[in-house]
Design a protein around this motif. Structure first.
Motif, PDB file in Angstrom:
ATOM      1  N   MET A 123       0.834  -1.197   0.000  1.00  0.00           N
ATOM      2  CA  MET A 123       0.000   0.000   0.000  1.00  0.00           C
ATOM      3  C   MET A 123       0.876   1.256   0.000  1.00  0.00           C
ATOM      4  O   MET A 123       1.889   1.295   0.684  1.00  0.00           O
ATOM      5  CB  MET A 123      -0.904   0.020   1.231  1.00  0.00           C
ATOM      6  N   PRO A 161      -0.467   3.126   3.971  1.00  0.00           N
ATOM      7  CA  PRO A 161      -0.922   2.083   4.897  1.00  0.00           C
ATOM      8  C   PRO A 161      -1.698   2.586   6.106  1.00  0.00           C
ATOM      9  O   PRO A 161      -2.434   1.826   6.725  1.00  0.00           O
ATOM     10  CB  PRO A 161       0.365   1.389   5.340  1.00  0.00           C
ATOM     11  N   SER A 162      -1.594   3.871   6.447  1.00  0.00           N
ATOM     12  CA  SER A 162      -2.331   4.382   7.608  1.00  0.00           C
ATOM     13  C   SER A 162      -3.775   4.757   7.266  1.00  0.00           C
ATOM     14  O   SER A 162      -4.574   5.019   8.158  1.00  0.00           O
ATOM     15  CB  SER A 162      -1.602   5.582   8.207  1.00  0.00           C
ATOM     16  N   ARG A 209      -7.594   4.517   6.623  1.00  0.00           N
ATOM     17  CA  ARG A 209      -8.587   3.583   7.167  1.00  0.00           C
ATOM     18  C   ARG A 209      -9.752   3.339   6.208  1.00  0.00           C
ATOM     19  O   ARG A 209     -10.399   2.310   6.273  1.00  0.00           O
ATOM     20  CB  ARG A 209      -9.112   4.095   8.507  1.00  0.00           C
ATOM     21  N   VAL A 212     -11.361   2.074   3.170  1.00  0.00           N
ATOM     22  CA  VAL A 212     -11.002   1.032   2.203  1.00  0.00           C
ATOM     23  C   VAL A 212     -10.938   1.577   0.777  1.00  0.00           C
ATOM     24  O   VAL A 212     -10.049   1.212   0.011  1.00  0.00           O
ATOM     25  CB  VAL A 212     -12.005  -0.148   2.278  1.00  0.00           C
ATOM     26  N   ILE A 259      -7.620   3.578   0.051  1.00  0.00           N
ATOM     27  CA  ILE A 259      -6.327   2.894   0.131  1.00  0.00           C
ATOM     28  C   ILE A 259      -5.787   2.718  -1.284  1.00  0.00           C
ATOM     29  O   ILE A 259      -6.495   2.263  -2.178  1.00  0.00           O
ATOM     30  CB  ILE A 259      -6.464   1.526   0.838  1.00  0.00           C
ATOM     31  N   HIS A 272     -10.041  -9.701  -1.897  1.00  0.00           N
ATOM     32  CA  HIS A 272      -9.060  -9.087  -0.989  1.00  0.00           C
ATOM     33  C   HIS A 272      -8.433  -7.845  -1.628  1.00  0.00           C
ATOM     34  O   HIS A 272      -8.192  -6.847  -0.952  1.00  0.00           O
ATOM     35  CB  HIS A 272      -7.963 -10.078  -0.610  1.00  0.00           C
ATOM     36  N   PRO A 306      -8.917  -4.001   0.611  1.00  0.00           N
ATOM     37  CA  PRO A 306      -7.701  -4.184   1.407  1.00  0.00           C
ATOM     38  C   PRO A 306      -7.943  -3.955   2.892  1.00  0.00           C
ATOM     39  O   PRO A 306      -8.790  -3.157   3.280  1.00  0.00           O
ATOM     40  CB  PRO A 306      -6.736  -3.149   0.830  1.00  0.00           C
ATOM     41  N   LYS A 307      -7.197  -4.686   3.704  1.00  0.00           N
ATOM     42  CA  LYS A 307      -7.248  -4.621   5.171  1.00  0.00           C
ATOM     43  C   LYS A 307      -8.527  -5.205   5.770  1.00  0.00           C
ATOM     44  O   LYS A 307      -8.728  -5.129   6.959  1.00  0.00           O
ATOM     45  CB  LYS A 307      -7.099  -3.179   5.671  1.00  0.00           C
ATOM     46  N   GLU A 308      -9.404  -5.757   4.961  1.00  0.00           N
ATOM     47  CA  GLU A 308     -10.679  -6.258   5.473  1.00  0.00           C
ATOM     48  C   GLU A 308     -10.652  -7.747   5.813  1.00  0.00           C
ATOM     49  O   GLU A 308     -11.625  -8.274   6.313  1.00  0.00           O
ATOM     50  CB  GLU A 308     -11.809  -5.992   4.457  1.00  0.00           C
ATOM     51  N   HIS A 309      -9.566  -8.417   5.520  1.00  0.00           N
ATOM     52  CA  HIS A 309      -9.410  -9.856   5.794  1.00  0.00           C
ATOM     53  C   HIS A 309     -10.639 -10.619   5.296  1.00  0.00           C
ATOM     54  O   HIS A 309     -10.991 -10.483   4.154  1.00  0.00           O
ATOM     55  CB  HIS A 309      -9.097 -10.085   7.268  1.00  0.00           C
ATOM     56  N   TRP A 326     -15.329  -7.659   2.650  1.00  0.00           N
ATOM     57  CA  TRP A 326     -14.617  -8.579   1.741  1.00  0.00           C
ATOM     58  C   TRP A 326     -15.606  -9.564   1.132  1.00  0.00           C
ATOM     59  O   TRP A 326     -15.614  -9.794  -0.076  1.00  0.00           O
ATOM     60  CB  TRP A 326     -13.521  -9.353   2.490  1.00  0.00           C
TER      61      TRP A 326
END
Length: 193
Positions: free
Chosen positions: A58, A61-62, A64, A66, A69, A99, A103-106, A111
């Protein structure tokens, strides 16, 4: 971070490449903003732990949100242990592109929603685990080969605890220097027949 590892192999099967282009085009049509900076690259690996993997880098990366990003590099891998199970390969691609677009949502709600939307054209719903017989049989075969390579064992004659080794290491050669972690008895070693 998304770095091309030595274990990745280029995809050479034309059918898999065709499926990849279809699934990627579907995802790009639904979520074009996710593809502004990069397009995911597809590789194969020989993993027995997963059907597929999405790895990305990314720019922010900070962040939040989605949808804000920015992904600068993304590698998606598919396990070669799926053989030519093209339905499962398509399913895995939808899962992994889910994914990429969230991103970052696992494996959370967003997701699942987005992966389902990508796969809806083919009637695919996102799941976390597989019931794929081809892959599961490959995993079982791999584990059977892995466990059958043990040649020595260290064991406790009192409580029956044991440790297996593939090589004639120091513990196997000199069991008298080791004690059982359960009952503190002296250990013995032997070659597995």
């Amino acid at each position: 971070p998304a770095n091309k590892k030595k274990t990745y192999k280029n995809v050479t099967d034309p059918k898999i490449l065709e499926i990849w282009e279809e699934v990627k085009a579907e995802a790009k049509g639904i979520y074009p903003h996710c593809f502004e900076l990069c397009e995911p690259e597809l590789y194969m690996d020989s993993s027995y732990r997963h059907l597929g993997l999405c790895s990305y880098t990314m720019q922010n990366p900070s962040e939040r949100n989605v949808d804000k990003i920015k992904i600068s590099k993304c590698i998606i891998t598919i396990s070669s242990n799926l053989k030519q199970d093209y339905n499962q390969i398509r399913r895995t691609m939808c899962h992994e592109l889910g994914h990429f677009v969230s991103p970052k949502e696992h494996h959370g709600y967003l997701w699942q929603l987005r992966a389902n939307r990508i796969g809806s054209r083919w009637g695919i719903n996102a799941t976390r685990q597989t019931s794929n017989e081809t892959f599961n049989n490959a995993v079982k075969e791999h584990h059977a080969q892995k466990t059958s390579t043990y040649q020595y064992r260290l064991y406790c004659p009192d409580c029956g605890a044991e440790w297996k080794y593939k090589t004639n290491c120091s513990a196997v050669q000199h069991p008298q220097y080791y004690r059982c972690s359960k009952c503190k008895s002296a250990l013995k070693s032997e070659k597995i027949k």
